[in-house]
Enzyme design. Structure first.
Site, PDB file in Angstrom:
ATOM      1  N   ARG A 272       0.829  -1.204   0.000  1.00 24.44           N
ATOM      2  CA  ARG A 272       0.000   0.000   0.000  1.00 24.44           C
ATOM      3  C   ARG A 272       0.865   1.255   0.000  1.00 24.44           C
ATOM      4  O   ARG A 272       0.599   2.218  -0.715  1.00 24.44           O
ATOM      5  CB  ARG A 272      -0.893  -0.014   1.254  1.00 24.44           C
ATOM      6  CG  ARG A 272      -2.356   0.028   0.943  1.00 24.44           C
ATOM      7  CD  ARG A 272      -3.244  -0.444   2.054  1.00 24.44           C
ATOM      8  NE  ARG A 272      -2.906  -0.063   3.397  1.00 24.44           N
ATOM      9  CZ  ARG A 272      -3.389   1.002   4.046  1.00 24.44           C
ATOM     10  NH1 ARG A 272      -4.202   1.826   3.428  1.00 24.44           N
ATOM     11  NH2 ARG A 272      -3.067   1.238   5.291  1.00 24.44           N
TER      12      ARG A 272
ATOM     13  N   ASP B 299      -8.382   8.637   7.781  1.00 24.54           N
ATOM     14  CA  ASP B 299      -7.802   7.285   7.793  1.00 24.54           C
ATOM     15  C   ASP B 299      -8.794   6.212   8.235  1.00 24.54           C
ATOM     16  O   ASP B 299      -8.436   5.042   8.300  1.00 24.54           O
ATOM     17  CB  ASP B 299      -6.515   7.250   8.627  1.00 24.54           C
ATOM     18  CG  ASP B 299      -6.708   7.856   9.998  1.00 24.54           C
ATOM     19  OD1 ASP B 299      -7.865   8.176  10.342  1.00 24.54           O
ATOM     20  OD2 ASP B 299      -5.711   8.017  10.714  1.00 24.54           O
TER      21      ASP B 299
ATOM     22  N   HIS C 131     -19.905   7.984  -1.268  1.00 23.96           N
ATOM     23  CA  HIS C 131     -20.209   6.632  -0.797  1.00 23.96           C
ATOM     24  C   HIS C 131     -21.720   6.397  -0.933  1.00 23.96           C
ATOM     25  O   HIS C 131     -22.510   7.276  -0.562  1.00 23.96           O
ATOM     26  CB  HIS C 131     -19.763   6.476   0.660  1.00 23.96           C
ATOM     27  CG  HIS C 131     -19.986   5.100   1.180  1.00 23.96           C
ATOM     28  ND1 HIS C 131     -19.181   4.033   0.822  1.00 23.96           N
ATOM     29  CD2 HIS C 131     -20.939   4.595   2.006  1.00 23.96           C
ATOM     30  CE1 HIS C 131     -19.632   2.936   1.416  1.00 23.96           C
ATOM     31  NE2 HIS C 131     -20.692   3.249   2.143  1.00 23.96           N
TER      32      HIS C 131
ATOM     33  N   MET D 270     -11.204   1.863  -5.250  1.00 27.28           N
ATOM     34  CA  MET D 270     -11.475   0.756  -4.322  1.00 27.28           C
ATOM     35  C   MET D 270     -10.297   0.424  -3.427  1.00 27.28           C
ATOM     36  O   MET D 270     -10.054  -0.742  -3.120  1.00 27.28           O
ATOM     37  CB  MET D 270     -11.898  -0.490  -5.138  1.00 27.28           C
ATOM     38  CG  MET D 270     -13.102  -0.262  -6.022  1.00 27.28           C
ATOM     39  SD  MET D 270     -14.528   0.360  -5.122  1.00 27.28           S
ATOM     40  CE  MET D 270     -15.064  -1.131  -4.317  1.00 27.28           C
TER      41      MET D 270
HETATM   42  C1  GRF Z   1     -20.375   4.603  -6.643  1.00 27.25           C
HETATM   43  O1  GRF Z   1     -21.515   3.933  -6.158  1.00 27.25           O
HETATM   44  C2  GRF Z   1     -19.713   5.354  -5.525  1.00 27.25           C
HETATM   45  O2  GRF Z   1     -20.600   5.804  -4.564  1.00 27.25           O
HETATM   46  C3  GRF Z   1     -18.793   4.315  -4.938  1.00 27.25           C
HETATM   47  O3  GRF Z   1     -18.334   3.568  -6.009  1.00 27.25           O
HETATM   48  C4  GRF Z   1     -19.280   3.624  -7.073  1.00 27.25           C
HETATM   49  C5  GRF Z   1     -18.542   4.122  -8.262  1.00 27.25           C
HETATM   50  O4  GRF Z   1     -19.342   4.121  -9.405  1.00 27.25           O
HETATM   51  N1  GRF Z   1     -17.732   4.930  -4.176  1.00 27.25           N
HETATM   52  P1  GRF Z   1     -18.805   4.789 -10.745  1.00 27.25           P
HETATM   53  O5  GRF Z   1     -17.521   4.045 -11.106  1.00 27.25           O
HETATM   54  O6  GRF Z   1     -18.551   6.234 -10.471  1.00 27.25           O
HETATM   55  O7  GRF Z   1     -19.878   4.543 -11.737  1.00 27.25           O
END
Ligand code: GRF
Length: 218
Positions: free
Chosen positions: A83, A160, A127, A108
């Site tokens: 990381r 964090d 989120h 992610m």
């Molecule tokens: C979205 O639902 C966002 O809230 C989450 O990841 C997803 C990303 O979707 N963090 P996209 O790649 O922007 O279509």
């Protein structure tokens, strides 16, 4: 206490080099990124530009979409790398492109403290839940399984703790009888696309104060 009392494009401009340079981090399809790019192109999100789209997934569709728009798009693969090492490489790209704010759009990975220290109060995430409920993966499914009647999405500063930073804005989405995770996710995503550009504009305006956990508009 963090303050942001200046305005973009004003005499008190906190970004004297001109337009604020955004670095978008994504790992997937990038619909939030595309939506932000379209808002900027249409002049609905002013005072900023996308300086770089950066992904840890080399074949992320969001990177292809960025290249098709003529934007700088770079892959920094994370597989098999620590990381710390990966974040150092990500930081180097962001600094090379003189990025001012980092916008997570389906990125992610959890960012290291060293990364966050390089962008204090300058990393935003969206989120798909009403935080602090249902942080982490599969938030929409978690919400359905819990049986909530109201779901939604949250834009927050990144700290964090996973999905744990100061909340900037939220939008509600009602859960329907017989909802599925897919249908609920689609309705939440539509609200994400309304929320994120607005929240980014608010933060870039600098007209707020962050006091403890409170984001206070000015
Ligand atoms: C979205 O639902 C966002 O809230 C989450 O990841 C997803 C990303 O979707 N963090 P996209 O790649 O922007 O279509």
């Amino acid at each position: 206490m963090a303050t942001g009392t200046q305005r973009v494009g004003s005499k008190e401009d906190p970004h004297p080099r001109g337009r604020v340079r955004l670095g978008i981090l994504l790992s997937g399809r990038g619909s939030n990124f595309i939506n932000i790019a379209e808002h900027i192109e249409r002049g609905e999100l002013r005072g900023c530009e996308i300086a770089l789209v950066l992904s840890n997934v080399p074949d992320a569709p969001g990177l292809t979409a960025a290249r098709e728009r003529g934007l700088q798009a770079v892959a920094q693969p994370s597989r098999g790398v620590s990381r710390e090492e990966h974040d150092r490489a990500m930081l180097a790209h962001l600094q090379e492109h003189r990025v001012d704010y980092v916008i997570l759009a389906g990125y992610m990975r959890v960012l290291t403290p060293a990364f966050l220290q390089a962008f204090p109060q300058r990393v935003l995430n969206i989120h798909p839940s009403l935080l602090p409920s249902f942080p982490g993966l599969d938030a929409q499914r978690q919400a359905l399984e819990y049986g909530v009647k109201v779901a939604g999405c949250t834009v927050h500063f990144v700290n964090d703790a996973v999905d744990g930073g100061v909340i900037v804005m939220q939008r509600l989405v009602r859960v329907r009888e017989n909802d599925t995770a897919e249908r609920l996710s689609a309705r939440i995503l539509a609200q994400e696309h309304r929320l994120y550009p607005e929240a980014i504009a608010r933060v870039l305006s600098g007209k707020y104060e962050a006091r403890g956990r409170q984001y206070i508009p000015r």
